[in-house]
Design a protein around this motif. Structure first.
Motif, mmCIF file in Angstrom:
data_model
loop_
_atom_site.group_PDB
_atom_site.id
_atom_site.type_symbol
_atom_site.label_atom_id
_atom_site.label_comp_id
_atom_site.label_asym_id
_atom_site.label_seq_id
_atom_site.Cartn_x
_atom_site.Cartn_y
_atom_site.Cartn_z
ATOM 1 N N GLU A 142 0.826 -1.205 0.000
ATOM 2 C CA GLU A 142 0.000 0.000 0.000
ATOM 3 C C GLU A 142 0.866 1.263 0.000
ATOM 4 O O GLU A 142 0.570 2.235 -0.695
ATOM 5 C CB GLU A 142 -0.931 0.001 1.215
ATOM 6 C CG GLU A 142 -2.157 -0.877 1.058
ATOM 7 C CD GLU A 142 -3.136 -0.698 2.189
ATOM 8 O OE1 GLU A 142 -4.352 -0.643 1.915
ATOM 9 O OE2 GLU A 142 -2.694 -0.590 3.345
ATOM 10 N N LYS A 143 1.932 1.246 0.805
ATOM 11 C CA LYS A 143 2.838 2.404 0.865
ATOM 12 C C LYS A 143 3.506 2.630 -0.494
ATOM 13 O O LYS A 143 3.636 3.773 -0.961
ATOM 14 C CB LYS A 143 3.890 2.181 1.948
ATOM 15 C CG LYS A 143 4.812 3.383 2.188
ATOM 16 C CD LYS A 143 5.766 3.109 3.333
ATOM 17 C CE LYS A 143 6.642 4.336 3.600
ATOM 18 N NZ LYS A 143 7.407 4.778 2.440
ATOM 19 N N LYS A 162 1.022 4.241 -2.835
ATOM 20 C CA LYS A 162 0.802 5.649 -2.513
ATOM 21 C C LYS A 162 1.965 6.514 -2.998
ATOM 22 O O LYS A 162 1.767 7.640 -3.466
ATOM 23 C CB LYS A 162 0.611 5.810 -1.006
ATOM 24 C CG LYS A 162 -0.737 5.295 -0.509
ATOM 25 C CD LYS A 162 -0.874 5.464 0.991
ATOM 26 C CE LYS A 162 -2.217 4.925 1.475
ATOM 27 N NZ LYS A 162 -2.346 5.041 2.960
ATOM 28 N N GLU A 215 1.607 7.138 -6.627
ATOM 29 C CA GLU A 215 0.559 8.092 -6.976
ATOM 30 C C GLU A 215 1.117 9.515 -7.078
ATOM 31 O O GLU A 215 0.628 10.336 -7.848
ATOM 32 C CB GLU A 215 -0.566 8.052 -5.934
ATOM 33 C CG GLU A 215 -1.458 6.836 -6.055
ATOM 34 C CD GLU A 215 -2.549 6.840 -4.984
ATOM 35 O OE1 GLU A 215 -2.468 7.693 -4.068
ATOM 36 O OE2 GLU A 215 -3.453 5.998 -5.069
ATOM 37 N N LYS A 216 2.137 9.798 -6.265
ATOM 38 C CA LYS A 216 2.720 11.143 -6.248
ATOM 39 C C LYS A 216 3.635 11.379 -7.448
ATOM 40 O O LYS A 216 3.962 12.517 -7.762
ATOM 41 C CB LYS A 216 3.505 11.340 -4.949
ATOM 42 C CG LYS A 216 2.646 11.189 -3.693
ATOM 43 C CD LYS A 216 3.513 11.281 -2.442
ATOM 44 C CE LYS A 216 2.683 11.042 -1.181
ATOM 45 N NZ LYS A 216 3.527 11.065 0.047
ATOM 46 N N LYS A 228 1.728 1.044 -11.051
ATOM 47 C CA LYS A 228 0.774 1.149 -9.935
ATOM 48 C C LYS A 228 -0.514 0.387 -10.257
ATOM 49 O O LYS A 228 -1.046 -0.364 -9.428
ATOM 50 C CB LYS A 228 0.468 2.621 -9.671
ATOM 51 C CG LYS A 228 -0.691 2.864 -8.710
ATOM 52 C CD LYS A 228 -0.968 4.340 -8.576
ATOM 53 C CE LYS A 228 -2.281 4.574 -7.863
ATOM 54 N NZ LYS A 228 -3.451 4.186 -8.627
#
Length: 463
Positions: free
Chosen positions: A88-89, A92, A95-96, A106
């Motif tokens: 999950e990390k 995330k 995503e950035k 992703k």
């Protein structure tokens, strides 16, 4: 070139590592389950031994370290939790990033890794293993019912669910018990067919199978985790003042399991309409006259006369019978809320009631009424309980009515009919509770049959 290859090479190592870990988890779980199958003689192809795969007795036999198995499964689950958090990390962080390749990766991680990983994790958590110290206050008496079924979704449903926080819940129990009727064990094949579906997918259009189970005592049915189908051409219902006395739009019903394919076909004039009870219920012109138009029969009570018995006291009630909600529609016009029981006995009775803007209660004659004690102002019945009903069954039904009627509540028996020779038996059934008589009438139906109508009142019985 070196700058672009290095991140991909690291990502490839990450993916390879994930595959190795997932492979090891699958092998560990598979070996543990394989050992259990072998220990109970599963490979002998004996149905009795298959049904006992999950019993406490077999898995806790001498020489098998049940505690070690529990510890190992807990360890695997903990590692899966940690790994899922890292995934999950990673997602995330991606995503950035504005890098298009990372966005593609992703999406790949979410669809091809995290989603299967999540379902594998949930599946492992749902494997039902007995605790080494025993299952708290339970005994092996619950095991035969669970082990009667092989479809995993039924087993998941009826297995008692532990409270997550490990404390007594709001109901005062340590676990929640989902129930099914004992007759379900006698209809094993039908129930397993009903519960054989893909979790989260669309359910089969099998309400008729569900109703067959209900009518044969498998009631209440287990909840399901699939999505109910609706008509592909569903239209918004008519406004309430219009819907009460107008046939609904044909497109709002799934007609696949009925003989008719539209509401016009359900007319009493059509011998192939597919149902027999309440033959004129789908003809609104006839329905409009019920309980408001004077009749020559003494057994036909008018709603106005009944409500005059207890002015402003009748607010909520139950219509216990077979119909399309006309009694509830008439009472709604008097600001009284009525719930209507219905089964789809060859026609869409439940759909019709709901599309009229009324409340259908889909229960069988077998089922205890889902209302608390002393809550209903009125129970009305017509068209269902007639001279065919067994006296003992009727006794249970009437005692259930007495339970839910409040002190001063009115049971309205409307056009009950039976053979003349049986009238005394049925009269006793209604009179045994010593209710106050407001209305009582008997009229001939035929040469050998009679009608009975009664409006009674439940006494206070304060203790």
């Amino acid at each position: 070139m070196g700058r672009t290859c290095l991140p991909r090479w690291r990502l490839g190592r990450l993916m390879a590592g994930l595959q190795v870990i997932l492979g090891l988890l699958v092998i560990t779980v598979s070996l543990s389950r394989l050992y259990r199958f072998h220990s109970v003689g599963y490979f002998l192809q004996n149905e009795d031994t298959c049904n006992n795969i999950y019993t406490i007795k077999e898995v806790s036999s001498e020489g098998f370290d049940l505690k070690a198995l529990h510890d190992r499964v807990d360890e695997v689950l903990e590692k899966m939790d940690n790994l899922y958090e890292k995934l999950e990390k990673t997602v995330k962080d991606m995503e950035k990033s504005k890098d298009g390749s990372k966005k593609e990766m992703k999406k790949f991680l979410e669809d091809e890794v995290m989603k299967p990983f999540y379902y594998a994790h949930i599946g492992l958590r749902q494997i039902r293993l007995p605790k080494p110290e025993g299952i708290r206050n339970s005994t092996e008496k619950e095991e035969p019912l669970i082990n009667k079924f092989l479809i995993e979704e039924i087993r998941q449903y009826i297995t008692p669910k532990e409270n997550r926080v490990g404390k007594i819940n709001m109901f005062g129990t340590e676990r929640v018990y989902n129930t099914i009727g004992h007759a379900c064990a006698l209809m094993k094949m039908e129930l397993e067919k009903y519960m054989d579906y893909d979790v989260g997918a669309y359910c089969d259009d099998d309400w008729n199978l569900a109703q067959k189970l209900m009518l044969n005592g498998c009631d209440p049915l287990p909840r399901r985790r699939c999505l109910t189908r609706a008509s592909m051409t569903y239209q918004k219902p008519y406004p309430i003042n219009e819907s009460l006395w107008k046939l609904p739009d044909d497109r709002n019903v799934r007609w696949g399991n009925y003989q008719c394919r539209n509401f016009a076909c359900l007319s009493s004039k059509n011998p192939k309409r597919g149902y027999t009870k309440c033959s004129g219920c789908f003809e609104m012109e006839k329905e409009k006259d019920k309980w408001v138009k004077n009749s020559s029969l003494l057994v036909d009570f008018m709603i106005e006369d009944v409500l005059r018995v207890k002015p402003s006291e009748i607010r909520i009630g139950l219509d216990y019978g077979v119909g399309t909600g006309t009694f509830a529609a008439r009472m709604r016009e008097k600001n009284v809320t009525i719930v209507t029981t219905a089964l789809n006995l060859g026609a869409p009775f439940n759909e019709m009631i709901a599309l009229r803007g009324l409340i259908p209660l889909y229960i069988s004659l077998n089922q205890r009424l889902p209302f608390f004690d002393n809550t209903m102002d009125m129970i009305h019945t017509t068209g269902l309980m007639d001279g065919w009903i067994d006296l003992l069954l009727m006794d249970f039904v009437l005692y259930d009515w007495d339970r839910v009627l409040r002190p001063g509540g009115l049971p309205w028996v409307d056009r009950f009919f039976c053979k003349k020779k049986d009238l005394d038996d049925y009269m006793y059934m209604f009179l045994q509770f010593r209710y106050k008589k407001h209305k009582w009438a008997i009229s001939p139906k035929s040469k050998d049959e009679v009608y009975l109508s009664a409006l009674l009142e439940k006494p206070p019985r304060a203790i």
